[in-house]
Design a protein around this motif. Structure first.
Motif, short mmCIF file in Angstrom:
data_model
loop_
_atom_site.label_atom_id
_atom_site.label_comp_id
_atom_site.label_asym_id
_atom_site.label_seq_id
_atom_site.Cartn_x
_atom_site.Cartn_y
_atom_site.Cartn_z
N THR A 87 48.23 11.79 61.04
CA THR A 87 49.33 10.94 60.64
C THR A 87 48.84 10.02 59.52
O THR A 87 47.99 10.41 58.73
N VAL A 88 49.34 8.80 59.47
CA VAL A 88 49.08 7.94 58.33
C VAL A 88 48.42 6.63 58.76
O VAL A 88 48.86 6.01 59.73
N GLU A 127 54.65 13.43 57.81
CA GLU A 127 54.27 12.12 58.32
C GLU A 127 53.50 12.30 59.62
O GLU A 127 52.77 11.42 60.05
N LEU A 128 53.69 13.46 60.25
CA LEU A 128 52.95 13.78 61.46
C LEU A 128 52.82 15.28 61.63
O LEU A 128 53.80 16.02 61.49
N LEU A 138 56.03 9.65 50.93
CA LEU A 138 55.01 9.01 51.76
C LEU A 138 53.59 9.27 51.25
O LEU A 138 52.77 8.36 51.14
N HIS A 139 53.29 10.53 50.91
CA HIS A 139 51.93 10.85 50.47
C HIS A 139 51.63 10.19 49.12
O HIS A 139 50.47 9.85 48.85
N ILE A 196 50.62 6.69 50.02
CA ILE A 196 49.25 6.65 50.56
C ILE A 196 48.27 6.63 49.39
O ILE A 196 47.33 5.81 49.35
N VAL A 237 54.44 2.68 54.37
CA VAL A 237 53.18 2.34 53.71
C VAL A 237 53.49 1.46 52.50
O VAL A 237 53.67 1.95 51.39
N ILE A 245 54.15 5.36 62.38
CA ILE A 245 54.53 6.53 63.16
C ILE A 245 53.85 6.51 64.53
O ILE A 245 54.50 6.59 65.55
N ILE A 246 52.57 6.38 64.53
CA ILE A 246 51.89 6.22 65.82
C ILE A 246 51.16 4.88 65.80
O ILE A 246 50.31 4.63 64.97
#
Lengths: 374, 296
Positions: A102-103, A183-184, B102-103, B106, B186, B255-256
């Protein structure tokens, strides 16, 4: 955007991660042939996007043809609509491992999460025994190096010969993460078989919502909706959640909408729906009101405080929507921001009584919903 | 005083010839921002609001000294624009685009950290030091929100910023510098990273953070207070306190997070560190008063 298990596993296969033999069926009629191909024992898995399938009875382990056919029938008859089932060979398991990527938002890196205790809910494990989850940030400008994958496998307790195949799986999973702008990506559990091979028992892939234009094959994934209103909101790209309370929210901006949601709960009111028509959707007052009116509620509360989403444009949109849709319930407006004086004029000339204070508007909505104010 | 940007900051605008770029450039100049140059590939030689336009950042730097860059660039082109700017050694960048992959974010975050640069955004209105300068798209003319004062304000949400800041202003306060870090999972800059600047700024007497569910930025603020990196009064308002678990509500969070990220976790962390958390937007100004924060 979430992918179904079978779609995730197809990506794993493409990346040369081993997956169990399986056949996917969309009707009960196709079950017999599929079961014959896969053999027994096998696992019948509902292909739905929600988590917790095991606990919900949506994954069935079967050993014989009659129990298998029974399970297929039960699942297709399930009240939750299940578009397809994956019939998969049962694997002789020695150990289960958790693996995901993930990120790491703070570091600006990808983040590999791994645990030698697979098969469990990772959020629960993270809350109860965080030390059992190993975390490895990966620099995406360099990419993941094989030595990093080997280290992770050693840290999980795997030496030769398994170290090599687990490290390879981690590298391949990273490839899926990057290629599909995820994202995952998650394999939970990753099976270590009694014959010391490595197989992905389950698969989750969630593609970043801002990158879906690169992966249009999956754009029809979210096809099961609880209601027509949900479907319409989805097609319009308007964030929307339906509840069973009294007050329909039609607000602009995610932060403001969640705050109005809190204020209503604090004031003893209840919410019929969350709807946010700010940002790129600020000219969609008509669509937003149509969706709100499709949900049973006693009053609709419109709160905005926009910058680029101009107040006068929103006010005009609301007045036009009222004229066209002729709502059968009261509407409270609290519209502020860029060009708000023009907005007030527009609303007043249409016979509305605009408010300026969010908390006052919330209290009025709660009291109207309870029938205390007309 | 203010942080990051003031009337002396020399600003470059990327995407200045676009509709949005041109519109907000005019407003940035009207507020007093020193906009010295613009960049749009293949539009070099034009002028927008009297500002000369160049094809590349490198070209612009041949003719001007530049301290900061403001990007009015579509989300999918943002990474390229940020990297072009960082390659020219401009260390302060604001990007307002909503929908940056998203990437890409990052990579932007990582590269900015490595270059010791500050990238604010995306998915934000930017940064404003009221009455002095802004980089972004704030309706600075709404004076019941954008009033000069001595409160540092940081936010993840545009709509909620107006709501809460209006309540701060109603109580007689104003903002030294208001920073929208943005609503993306992010963000280029995190709340806690700006605290040392507010701490060092003599004019800033207190900080207000406007947070939301998801992620860990508010917890990082609590840590900064505990470690005495930030010692001035701090009041927080957080949206989504009663949001049902598991619903995707508000902006995308982390996300987590491992059991972290709920608004109650954030409130607990902030209060344990000594910050005050307002239950309603209208309480934010009152809590500043209660802490004895001077209005002038």
């Amino acid at each position: 955007m979430k992918l179904y298990e079978y779609q995730a596993k197809a990506l794993f296969k493409e990346a040369q991660i081993a997956i169990p033999n399986s056949v996917r069926i969309e009707t009960t009629d196709a079950a017999e042939e599929a079961l014959q191909k896969v053999g027994y024992p096998c696992v019948i898995k509902a292909q739905v996007l929600t988590g917790g399938r095991g606990k919900a009875g949506l994954i069935q382990f079967v050993k014989t043809k009659p129990t298998a056919l029974e399970a297929v029938k039960t699942l297709f008859d399930h009240p939750v609509q299940i578009p397809s089932l994956l019939i998969e060979e049962a694997i002789d398991i020695d150990q289960e491992v958790y693996l995901s990527i993930t990120v790491d938002a703070a570091a600006g890196k990808a983040l590999v999460l791994a645990s030698a205790e697979g098969g469990v809910d990772i959020e629960v494990l993270a809350a109860e025994s965080p030390e059992k989850i190993l975390r490895y940030p990966i620099d995406i400008l360099i990419g993941m190096m094989p030595y990093q994958a080997r280290e992770i496998a050693y840290d999980l307790g795997f030496n030769a010969p398994l170290n090599k195949s687990i490290a390879q799986t981690i590298l391949r999973l990273y490839h899926v993460f990057i290629t599909y702008h995820a994202e995952l990506v998650e394999i939970n559990p990753l099976f270590i078989t009694k014959s010391q091979t490595v197989i992905a028992g389950d698969g989750k892939v969630s593609i970043d919502d801002n990158s879906t234009h690169w992966h249009q094959a999956y754009e029809n994934n979210e096809t099961s909706f609880g209601s027509e209103a949900e479907k319409k909101a989805h097609l319009e790209g308007i964030p929307f959640i339906e509840f069973d309370g009294d007050i329909g929210l039609m607000c602009a901006g995610a932060g403001l909408t969640t705050t109005v949601y809190d204020l209503i709960n604090d004031a003893g009111g209840s919410i019929a729906n969350y709807l946010e028509f700010g940002g790129p959707n600020y000219k969609k007052a008509l669509q937003a009101m149509e969706i709100c009116l499709a949900v049973p509620s006693k009053v609709i509360l419109i709160v905005t405080f926009g910058t680029i989403a101009r107040a006068d444009v929103m006010a005009q949109g609301i007045v036009d929507a009222i004229e066209k849709l002729k709502p059968n319930r009261p509407i409270i407006t609290c519209i502020r921001g860029t060009n708000e004086q023009e907005a007030v004029n527009i609303l007043e000339s249409a016979g509305l009584k605009p408010l300026f204070d969010t908390e006052e508007a919330v209290l009025l909505a709660v009291s109207m919903a309870k029938g205390e104010t007309q | 005083m203010s942080i990051v940007i003031d009337q002396k900051t020399r600003v470059l605008i990327q995407g200045i010839t676009g509709k949005e770029g041109a519109y907000w450039t005019e407003h940035m100049i009207a507020l007093g921002t020193q906009v010295v140059a613009g960049v749009t590939p293949n539009k070099g030689g034009q002028t927008v609001c009297g500002v000369p336009v160049y094809n590349t950042v490198k070209d612009a730097l041949k003719h001007h000294s530049i301290d900061a860059a403001m990007l009015f660039v579509p989300p999918r082109l943002t990474k390229d624009a940020v990297f072009e700017t960082l390659a020219s050694n401009i260390k302060t960048i604001v990007t307002i685009a909503d929908g940056i992959p998203l990437h890409d974010m990052i990579a932007i975050r990582h590269h900015a950290l490595a270059q010791q640069a500050t990238v604010i955004g995306g998915n934000t209105s930017g940064i404003i030091s009221p009455e002095l300068a802004m980089m972004g798209s704030f309706p600075h003319w709404i004076d019941r929100v954008y009033k000069k004062g001595n409160i540092g304000i940081m936010t993840r949400s545009g709509s909620l910023t107006n709501e809460v800041t209006a309540m701060v202003v109603k109580q007689g306060y104003g903002a030294s510098t208001l920073i929208g870090v943005g609503g993306d999972p992010v963000p280029g800059t995190r709340f806690a990273e700006m605290l040392p600047l507010y701490e060092a700024d003599e004019e800033t007497k207190a900080v207000v953070i406007i947070g939301e569910l998801g992620g860990t930025m508010e917890e990082e603020v609590a840590d900064a207070i505990k470690q005495k990196i930030f010692t001035k009064p701090l009041v927080a308002f957080l949206g989504g306190r009663t949001a049902p678990k598991g619903q995707k509500m508000g902006h995308a969070g982390a996300i987590i997070t491992g059991g972290k990220g709920s608004v109650q976790d954030k409130i607990d962390a902030l209060e344990a560190a000594g910050a005050l958390v307002a239950k309603k937007p209208s309480q934010v100004g009152l809590l500043l008063e209660q802490l004895g924060v001077p209005k002038h």
